[in-house]
Write a protein that holds these residues in place. Structure first.
Motif, mmCIF file in Angstrom:
data_model
loop_
_atom_site.group_PDB
_atom_site.id
_atom_site.type_symbol
_atom_site.label_atom_id
_atom_site.label_comp_id
_atom_site.label_asym_id
_atom_site.label_seq_id
_atom_site.Cartn_x
_atom_site.Cartn_y
_atom_site.Cartn_z
ATOM 1 N N ARG A 5 19.811 22.354 -12.858
ATOM 2 C CA ARG A 5 18.932 21.246 -13.231
ATOM 3 C C ARG A 5 19.690 19.928 -13.364
ATOM 4 N NH1 ARG A 5 15.034 23.390 -17.656
ATOM 5 N NH2 ARG A 5 16.789 22.936 -18.991
ATOM 6 N N SER A 58 -7.479 38.260 -18.307
ATOM 7 C CA SER A 58 -6.254 38.295 -17.519
ATOM 8 C C SER A 58 -5.077 37.634 -18.225
ATOM 9 C CB SER A 58 -6.473 37.583 -16.188
ATOM 10 O OG SER A 58 -7.598 38.050 -15.563
ATOM 11 N N PHE A 59 -5.333 36.541 -18.915
ATOM 12 C CA PHE A 59 -4.205 35.735 -19.370
ATOM 13 C C PHE A 59 -4.087 35.577 -20.881
ATOM 14 C CE2 PHE A 59 -5.520 34.010 -15.229
ATOM 15 C CZ PHE A 59 -4.402 34.360 -14.518
ATOM 16 N N GLU A 98 3.736 37.382 -9.343
ATOM 17 C CA GLU A 98 2.505 36.605 -9.130
ATOM 18 C C GLU A 98 1.295 37.251 -9.781
ATOM 19 O OE1 GLU A 98 1.724 33.762 -5.696
ATOM 20 O OE2 GLU A 98 2.264 35.646 -4.742
ATOM 21 N N ARG A 155 4.062 25.235 -19.825
ATOM 22 C CA ARG A 155 3.206 26.333 -20.285
ATOM 23 C C ARG A 155 2.085 25.834 -21.200
ATOM 24 N NH1 ARG A 155 5.204 31.535 -19.110
ATOM 25 N NH2 ARG A 155 3.084 32.128 -19.648
ATOM 26 N N GLU A 164 5.217 31.586 1.716
ATOM 27 C CA GLU A 164 3.858 31.877 2.192
ATOM 28 C C GLU A 164 3.446 30.952 3.332
ATOM 29 O OE1 GLU A 164 0.962 32.188 -0.927
ATOM 30 O OE2 GLU A 164 1.947 33.902 -1.824
ATOM 31 N N GLU A 190 5.802 29.334 -2.491
ATOM 32 C CA GLU A 190 5.038 28.372 -1.678
ATOM 33 C C GLU A 190 5.642 28.264 -0.277
ATOM 34 O OE1 GLU A 190 4.813 24.424 -3.444
ATOM 35 O OE2 GLU A 190 4.738 23.579 -1.434
ATOM 36 N N GLN A 194 11.204 19.210 -19.939
ATOM 37 C CA GLN A 194 11.717 20.491 -20.442
ATOM 38 C C GLN A 194 10.897 21.031 -21.618
ATOM 39 O OE1 GLN A 194 15.987 20.489 -20.958
ATOM 40 N NE2 GLN A 194 16.232 19.337 -19.069
ATOM 41 N N GLN A 200 5.641 21.829 -14.956
ATOM 42 C CA GLN A 200 6.667 21.482 -15.940
ATOM 43 C C GLN A 200 6.889 19.978 -15.868
ATOM 44 O OE1 GLN A 200 9.541 24.244 -14.170
ATOM 45 N NE2 GLN A 200 9.776 25.140 -16.189
ATOM 46 N N ASN A 238 5.718 18.862 -9.165
ATOM 47 C CA ASN A 238 5.654 19.899 -8.121
ATOM 48 C C ASN A 238 5.054 19.382 -6.822
ATOM 49 O OD1 ASN A 238 6.718 21.736 -9.842
ATOM 50 N ND2 ASN A 238 4.800 22.725 -10.369
ATOM 51 N N ILE A 239 4.645 18.125 -6.830
ATOM 52 C CA ILE A 239 3.863 17.619 -5.692
ATOM 53 C C ILE A 239 4.721 17.375 -4.445
ATOM 54 C CG2 ILE A 239 2.784 15.436 -4.947
ATOM 55 C CD1 ILE A 239 1.081 15.623 -7.447
ATOM 56 N N ARG A 264 -0.073 26.681 -15.256
ATOM 57 C CA ARG A 264 0.900 27.649 -15.767
ATOM 58 C C ARG A 264 2.311 27.321 -15.285
ATOM 59 N NH1 ARG A 264 1.221 33.729 -14.250
ATOM 60 N NH2 ARG A 264 2.745 34.388 -15.760
ATOM 61 N N GLU A 265 2.410 26.844 -14.051
ATOM 62 C CA GLU A 265 3.757 26.593 -13.529
ATOM 63 C C GLU A 265 4.140 25.115 -13.549
ATOM 64 O OE1 GLU A 265 3.124 28.689 -9.868
ATOM 65 O OE2 GLU A 265 2.856 26.837 -8.763
ATOM 66 N N LYS A 287 6.353 23.956 9.663
ATOM 67 C CA LYS A 287 5.430 23.394 8.665
ATOM 68 C C LYS A 287 5.263 21.885 8.892
ATOM 69 C CE LYS A 287 4.489 23.065 3.774
ATOM 70 N NZ LYS A 287 4.874 23.329 2.407
ATOM 71 N N PRO A 330 0.600 38.502 -15.541
ATOM 72 C CA PRO A 330 0.802 37.281 -16.335
ATOM 73 C C PRO A 330 1.921 37.367 -17.372
ATOM 74 C CG PRO A 330 -1.215 38.388 -16.982
ATOM 75 C CD PRO A 330 -0.694 39.126 -15.796
ATOM 76 N N LEU A 341 6.407 32.179 -13.918
ATOM 77 C CA LEU A 341 6.467 31.868 -12.481
ATOM 78 C C LEU A 341 7.513 30.804 -12.172
ATOM 79 C CD1 LEU A 341 2.694 31.804 -11.534
ATOM 80 C CD2 LEU A 341 4.426 33.199 -10.449
ATOM 81 N N THR A 342 8.213 30.327 -13.197
ATOM 82 C CA THR A 342 9.104 29.193 -12.948
ATOM 83 C C THR A 342 10.594 29.465 -13.184
ATOM 84 O OG1 THR A 342 8.506 28.452 -15.160
ATOM 85 C CG2 THR A 342 7.400 27.378 -13.313
ATOM 86 N N ASN A 374 8.235 29.640 -8.125
ATOM 87 C CA ASN A 374 6.929 29.189 -7.624
ATOM 88 C C ASN A 374 7.070 28.405 -6.328
ATOM 89 O OD1 ASN A 374 8.170 27.179 -9.183
ATOM 90 N ND2 ASN A 374 6.259 26.159 -9.600
ATOM 91 N N LYS A 375 8.115 27.584 -6.227
ATOM 92 C CA LYS A 375 8.318 26.793 -5.019
ATOM 93 C C LYS A 375 8.808 27.687 -3.865
ATOM 94 C CE LYS A 375 7.107 22.669 -5.495
ATOM 95 N NZ LYS A 375 5.809 22.374 -4.914
ATOM 96 N N ALA A 393 0.625 20.533 -4.809
ATOM 97 C CA ALA A 393 1.593 21.177 -5.706
ATOM 98 C C ALA A 393 1.900 22.620 -5.324
ATOM 99 C CB ALA A 393 1.087 21.124 -7.137
ATOM 100 N N MET A 394 0.953 23.303 -4.680
ATOM 101 C CA MET A 394 1.146 24.730 -4.424
ATOM 102 C C MET A 394 1.097 25.102 -2.946
ATOM 103 S SD MET A 394 -1.381 26.043 -7.438
ATOM 104 C CE MET A 394 -1.315 27.776 -7.098
ATOM 105 N N GLY A 395 0.622 24.196 -2.097
ATOM 106 C CA GLY A 395 0.439 24.534 -0.687
ATOM 107 C C GLY A 395 -0.893 25.271 -0.525
ATOM 108 N N ARG A 433 -0.997 29.222 -0.934
ATOM 109 C CA ARG A 433 -1.009 29.814 -2.286
ATOM 110 C C ARG A 433 -2.338 29.587 -2.982
ATOM 111 N NH1 ARG A 433 3.128 28.775 -6.633
ATOM 112 N NH2 ARG A 433 2.235 30.672 -7.497
#
Lengths: 369, 380
Positions: B159, A116-117, B118, A271, B181, B178, A267, A264, A171-172, A261-262, B333, B121, B125-126, B174-175, A243-245, A248
């Motif tokens: 940014r 896949s990747f 999504e 990835r 969804e 999230e 900067q 960061q 992302n948290i 993958r997402e 939420k 690949p 996603l960012t 991505n956010k 981070a994603m809920g 997801r």
């Protein structure tokens, strides 16, 4: 290299056994566990995994207790002593088939993120053959070689887990994992069987105990291995949910991979998933090697042969052929969700060792009297 | 045998080595625009790519200039592939900096776009994601007079400049996924438009766009974006200007720290959201002489006035959402994760419950210092 009659060759220290076990239990579950567990237990998936860890520790206790009744023999050998030659042979074959099924399915699952990747244009067969050559080579070199590889690969595991913990920190969102105390304990328990079934793969100890030298500490290190793996897995799932809920995480096949993958961190630190996959390759290589080793060694004992090399050569193409059989990704994932967790987990991983232990204890008591 | 095996493995390794195509054959897509193709009912995709110029040494280097290519198709992926065959090099989609969604596309729905990003690949996603007030293609084809590429202007604003201004909302794909969804499937996205400054075309990132069930349902202006950022506690460094009732002085209070907490409770059989804001600031600028040393109670007066300002922001944005009957504030939420038992009872009728929720706002601002001046010189 084979286990000769009477004289037992030991290759692993109990601490080495623990690392090998952590590696084996964590490598695949870290990718395949979060999604189905989160689909059932939602934001409580991390608690589910801790409950699953307790289940697996009960399995681990039974497995080591049983194994230590016959510390110099494998389950294929002593099951014939406990329940008689014929039924013992059947029990031994059930265990061998379980190990073998894991080799096949893990080999196929291993190729999925690659296809896949990473190497989209490389045919499935090429990845399967190249991986199988590597596994065959390790198995032919014996358990000592696999153990040494495991010691090295443990560094990869540590870095891999660290990457998962550190990279997504920006992302948290802690709201995603609240409430910490579940409002419905049933929701948390329902999802626990998936992680429990993954962590109960500890039954490979039934084949490995004869090869461990300081067996006195085996129970402690075995339980510690399950506990460390469970806590790591639970922490990874908690990070993913934050981070994603949970929505997801539950809808993504390889949520851990997507998490990286997402992510960061800065900067320039982004990835990094190819590095993680490279390390993961090492982890799965150890898992596959150890499972293939105990399969061929178990089969050697079952058939009463002297050398397992021939079996390894014969089984390798069969493994590749069987790994090719699932037509698509949903057929690959049918095995863990429809067969492994609801059938093999309660019957083979938990029921069979417990039954053997009870029969053995009754038998020994009867002999004493 | 062993040597033959090693030889085969080495050959396989060499065959596998590197990319399937030389890197010079690729060009990075920096901005990805998508509009509805009105004629066919399909999609029109526009890429903005950097112009590669021959450098002094070997190979090519990046200039500040960009060019754009477009493609059309029945599906988004077909439109992307159509743009491929119009490009000078293969467009590389792994480093898209921002996705711009045309207004028509947004109103029609962006579920397919999200699904594609999504699943496949080859897409990142960012990227930052924006609704365009108009057509995305128009923004991507406009020549700007910036000293850098438009993609990096957008990056700089989202940014870096977002640390100093609350006038816009920006989110990464991505956010956004999230939030979309999660229940109640409504959230905000950034808003971008073309702005004329004399003869010059400029990019303007201001306000926000609201999405419900994957469709654009409204837009927020700059003031509403400020209010939303206050409600969600997305405040890093901002300013509030207030007029003091006692002396009539205008004071600019710099806010350097702020935290918001939202807690749903049941009061008299009604759902009440208690929103608390704690802000810490300093006096940054003032219009008349204020003796902070001689009259410390002036701090309390400034605090009260700032409190009122923030409270007005928050109540206004809640009212806007309730009037629209779209919970883009994420109240559902919050309830799901703080009081799941109550949420179980309300989730089926949330769209009816949300407009009737009561809000209690409690703001506590604390001015900690007055910059480097305590007593103004008597020149005012």
């Amino acid at each position: 290299m084979y286990k000769s009659e009477g004289t037992q060759m030991t290759y692993l220290s109990s601490r080495g056994f623990m690392w090998l076990m952590i590696n084996t239990l964590l490598s695949l579950s870290v990718f395949l566990n979060p999604s189905p567990t989160t689909a059932i237990s939602k934001q409580y998936a991390w608690i589910s995994i801790l409950i699953g860890t307790l289940q697996a520790m009960i399995v681990g206790f039974v497995v080591i207790k049983l194994g230590m009744m016959y510390p110099d023999k494998t389950v294929v050998e002593y099951s014939q002593e406990i329940v008689g030659k014929f039924i013992g042979k059947i029990v031994g074959m059930i265990f061998i088939l379980t190990y073998f099924s894991i080799v096949v399915i893990v080999l196929r699952e291993f190729t999925m993120p690659f296809q896949s990747f990473v190497t989209i244009n490389i045919p499935l067969l090429a990845i399967l053959i190249l991986t199988m050559i590597l596994i065959l080579y390790a198995v032919l070199k014996g358990l000592k070689a696999i153990g040494s590889c495991s010691d090295i690969v443990m560094i990869f595991l540590a870095v891999f887990i660290l990457l998962i913990f550190i990279m997504p920190i920006k992302n948290i969102d802690t709201l995603n994992i609240k409430p910490i105390i579940p409002h419905s304990i049933g929701l948390a328990v329902k999802g626990s069987f998936i992680s429990g079934s993954f962590l109960a793969e500890d039954i490979i100890a039934l084949m490995l105990i004869p090869y461990v030298n300081d067996k006195g500490k085996l129970m402690k290190y075995n339980q510690l291995a399950i506990l460390i793996t469970g806590i790591c897995l639970s922490a990874v799932v908690a990070i993913e949910i934050m981070a994603m809920g949970y929505e997801r995480v539950s809808s993504t096949i390889f949520s851990t991979f997507i998490l990286l993958r997402e992510a960061q961190l800065s900067q320039s630190m982004e990835r990094l998933e190819p590095i993680a996959v490279a390390m993961w390759t090492g982890l799965v290589f150890i898992k596959l090697s150890i499972y293939f080793f105990i399969t061929v060694e178990g089969l050697r004992q079952w058939l009463g042969l002297k050398d397992y090399k021939v079996i390894a050569y014969v089984l390798s193409p069969i493994v590749i052929f069987l790994a090719m059989l699932p037509e698509n990704i949903s057929e690959v994932l049918v095995f863990p969700s429809r067969i492994w967790t609801p059938l093999i987990y309660p019957i083979v991983l938990f029921g069979l060792p417990l039954l053997l232990l009870i029969i053995d204890m009754i038998r020994k008591k009867a002999v004493k009297q | 045998m062993k040597r033959v095996l090693i030889f085969i493995l080495l050959i396989l390794n060499i065959l596998n080595y590197g990319c399937s195509m030389p890197i010079e054959n690729y060009n990075m897509v920096l901005l990805f625009g998508i509009d509805k193709d009105v004629k066919t009912g399909g999609y029109e995709v526009t890429f903005q790519l950097p112009k590669m110029t021959k450098g002094g040494g070997e190979g090519s280097s990046l200039s500040n200039e960009t060019f754009s290519v477009s493609g059309k198709g029945k599906s988004i992926e077909l439109a992307v592939k159509d743009a491929y065959i119009k490009s000078s090099r293969v467009p590389f989609l792994g480093h898209i900096q921002a996705v711009l969604i045309g207004e028509d596309m947004g109103r029609d729905g962006i579920i397919e776009l999200i699904n594609l990003f999504e699943r496949d690949p080859k897409y990142t996603l960012t990227p930052w994601i924006f609704t365009v007030d108009g057509k995305a293609k128009d923004v991507l084809e406009t020549k700007f007079e910036y000293d850098t590429m438009p993609a990096f202007v957008i990056l700089h604003i989202t940014r870096d400049a977002s640390r100093y201004s609350l006038k816009f909302y920006a989110i990464q794909l991505n956010k956004f996924i999230e939030k979309m969804e999660a229940l109640p499937h409504a959230t905000l996205m950034g808003l971008i438009k073309l702005n004329k400054d004399g003869n010059k075309e400029m990019l303007k990132i201001a306000g926000a766009s609201t999405y419900k069930d994957g469709k654009l349902v409204g837009m927020l202006d700059e003031g509403e974006a400020v209010a939303y950022n206050w409600l969600l506690g997305r405040v890093k460094n901002t300013d509030i200007v207030t007029k003091l009732p006692s002396g009539g002085a205008t004071v600019n209070v710099g806010i350097e720290q702020a935290r918001t907490s939202i807690r749903p409770v049941v009061k008299d059989n009604r759902l009440v959201y208690r929103i608390s804001v704690r802000a810490i600031g300093y006096v940054e600028q003032q219009s008349t002489f204020i003796d902070f040393a001689g009259n410390p109670s002036i701090f309390d007066e400034i605090n009260r006035e700032v409190d009122k300002n923030i409270e007005t922001y928050i109540t206004s944005i809640v009212k806007k959402a309730q009037d629209q009957r779209v919970d883009f504030l994420g109240f559902e939420k919050v309830l799901e994760h703080t009081n799941p038992t109550l949420w179980e009872q309300t989730k089926e009728n949330w769209d009816d419950i949300f407009p009737n929720i009561l809000v209690e706002v409690n703001v506590d601002t604390s001015i900690k210092n007055t910059g480097w001046i305590l007593i103004n010189p008597k020149i005012y």
